[in-house]
Design a protein around this motif. Sequence first.
Motif, PDB file in Angstrom:
ATOM      1  N   LEU A 115       0.770  -1.209  -0.139  1.00  0.00           N
ATOM      2  CA  LEU A 115      -0.020  -0.131  -0.015  1.00  0.00           C
ATOM      3  C   LEU A 115       0.780   1.095  -0.007  1.00  0.00           C
ATOM      4  O   LEU A 115       0.483   2.233  -0.650  1.00  0.00           O
ATOM      5  CB  LEU A 115      -0.815  -0.157   1.346  1.00  0.00           C
ATOM      6  N   ALA A 118       2.543   1.428  -3.583  1.00  0.00           N
ATOM      7  CA  ALA A 118       1.741   1.884  -4.574  1.00  0.00           C
ATOM      8  C   ALA A 118       1.538   3.436  -4.457  1.00  0.00           C
ATOM      9  O   ALA A 118       1.312   4.069  -5.385  1.00  0.00           O
ATOM     10  CB  ALA A 118       0.311   1.091  -4.360  1.00  0.00           C
ATOM     11  N   GLY A 119       1.225   3.991  -3.267  1.00  0.00           N
ATOM     12  CA  GLY A 119       1.116   5.283  -3.116  1.00  0.00           C
ATOM     13  C   GLY A 119       2.260   6.097  -3.612  1.00  0.00           C
ATOM     14  O   GLY A 119       2.030   7.269  -4.110  1.00  0.00           O
ATOM     15  N   GLU A 122       2.230   6.039  -7.635  1.00  0.00           N
ATOM     16  CA  GLU A 122       1.064   6.997  -7.951  1.00  0.00           C
ATOM     17  C   GLU A 122       1.578   8.512  -8.034  1.00  0.00           C
ATOM     18  O   GLU A 122       1.436   9.246  -8.666  1.00  0.00           O
ATOM     19  CB  GLU A 122      -0.019   6.616  -7.351  1.00  0.00           C
ATOM     20  N   SER A 213      -6.390  -7.944  -2.236  1.00  0.00           N
ATOM     21  CA  SER A 213      -6.346  -6.699  -2.579  1.00  0.00           C
ATOM     22  C   SER A 213      -6.829  -6.336  -3.855  1.00  0.00           C
ATOM     23  O   SER A 213      -7.716  -5.353  -4.111  1.00  0.00           O
ATOM     24  CB  SER A 213      -4.936  -6.029  -2.264  1.00  0.00           C
ATOM     25  N   GLU A 219      -7.586  -2.757   0.983  1.00  0.00           N
ATOM     26  CA  GLU A 219      -6.242  -2.540   1.577  1.00  0.00           C
ATOM     27  C   GLU A 219      -5.255  -3.903   1.784  1.00  0.00           C
ATOM     28  O   GLU A 219      -6.265  -4.535   2.536  1.00  0.00           O
ATOM     29  CB  GLU A 219      -6.111  -1.708   2.576  1.00  0.00           C
ATOM     30  N   TYR A 328      -2.839  -1.645  -7.961  1.00  0.00           N
ATOM     31  CA  TYR A 328      -4.021  -2.395  -7.237  1.00  0.00           C
ATOM     32  C   TYR A 328      -5.176  -2.273  -8.108  1.00  0.00           C
ATOM     33  O   TYR A 328      -6.500  -2.481  -7.786  1.00  0.00           O
ATOM     34  CB  TYR A 328      -4.104  -2.172  -5.754  1.00  0.00           C
ATOM     35  N   ALA A 332      -4.490   3.958  -4.733  1.00  0.00           N
ATOM     36  CA  ALA A 332      -4.345   3.373  -3.570  1.00  0.00           C
ATOM     37  C   ALA A 332      -5.233   4.090  -2.423  1.00  0.00           C
ATOM     38  O   ALA A 332      -5.814   3.343  -1.467  1.00  0.00           O
ATOM     39  CB  ALA A 332      -2.864   3.596  -3.103  1.00  0.00           C
TER      40      ALA A 332
END
Length: 430
Positions: A115, A118-119, A122, A213, A219, A328, A332
């Motif tokens: 998570l 991924a943030g 992005e 997920s 999450e 995902y 996120a």
Amino acid sequence: MAEPLRIALAGLGTVGAGVVRLLDANGDLIARRAGRPIEVVAVSARDRTKDRGIDISRFDWVDDPAELAGHAGADVVVELVGGSDGPALSLARKTLQGGKGLVTANKAMIAHHGLELAGAAEAAGVALKFEAAVAGGIPVIKGLREGAAANVLTQVYGILNGTCNFVLSKMEAEGRDFAEVLAEAQRLGYAEADPSFDIDGIDAAHKLSILASIAFGAEPAFDDIAITGIRHVLGADIAEAAALGYRVRLVGVAEAGGDGLFQRVHPHLVPLDHPLAHVSGSLNAVVAEGNFVGRLLFQGRGAGDGPTASAVVADLIDIARGEYGPPYAMPAAALSALPPAPTGDRRGRAYLRFTVADKVGVLAEIAAAMRDAGVSIESLMQRGANPDGSVLVAIVTHEGPERSVAAALERLRGSQSLAGEPMWMPILGD
């Protein structure tokens, strides 16, 4: 043709060397499919002098893998170091923060830190890809994230660890017990010297967390997975299952519903008419159920240099094409924080095995515990005495709530009639 996509590769073990060999062998085809060449420009590993069967003299050598994140000649970093934290996580963070794309086969890192990563990807507008983290060369992440993107997925489950499946298949085929087959698997290289992550279900749980997920837009919640491995499965359990029309498989199951996210890795009895019953040896298989597409089955080799390298390079081809989105399948920030679903109300049939003293009244004690907990018995079998004088009692229950089975086992806890811990295995639905 466009400029090459330039790769910095951290880790030159089985998979890392496989990536180099694959790019060498299929480079022209890969370039045509990607629209540009894909080239390794820098590498990092523990031992520069080790013979890996590949020529690394053509690449820049970097002693500290974290320095690959800042390599001026690289567009993307491939992380194949492994481990949920330490050098792998440091490299991943620095790579994404520095504006480079990241490809990884590291399921432990993605399960625990996906998570966050991924943030970061992005925010930087770069790719984070991890197809190789689940089921080796099987394109299950791409299948769920892209092929089934229009569907509400109600369930995802499967055989996610090749070592466990090899051991169980061998026990089934040859009528041998766990410890003996595991030792053979270690000699053959199918199991690590310390096989705990595999046989205790941790590896499968890492993969299940990632699949859940993506499938449910949730999450990652690795810590909420109920995990039981195959360490206590007996050859007698497998023989009993076969007599009943089942095979024993370690299955990871995830479902999302109004009560939260259910995730469990546990040995199951799988009906012979179910696709997972016929997944043998070191193969992996994943089943997903969608509301419009129906049942999807992904099956193939779940580990090894070839399949895993294939998945890594497939991710690189996507990046070379500019085809990547949220790791995902949705941003996120849009992933739901689902609570763990309670298991007590889950309904199903179960297999229970007891090793008991061969004396009068034992069956009555077990039957009374089942009755008092509200467990309905479909069948009960008692097998001949073991060398130590104990006998095996196996029960298959009618469908009912899991809390009733748990209550029955709790009633029998500490009984002087039991020679060991009972084994409980859910029976996989059709």
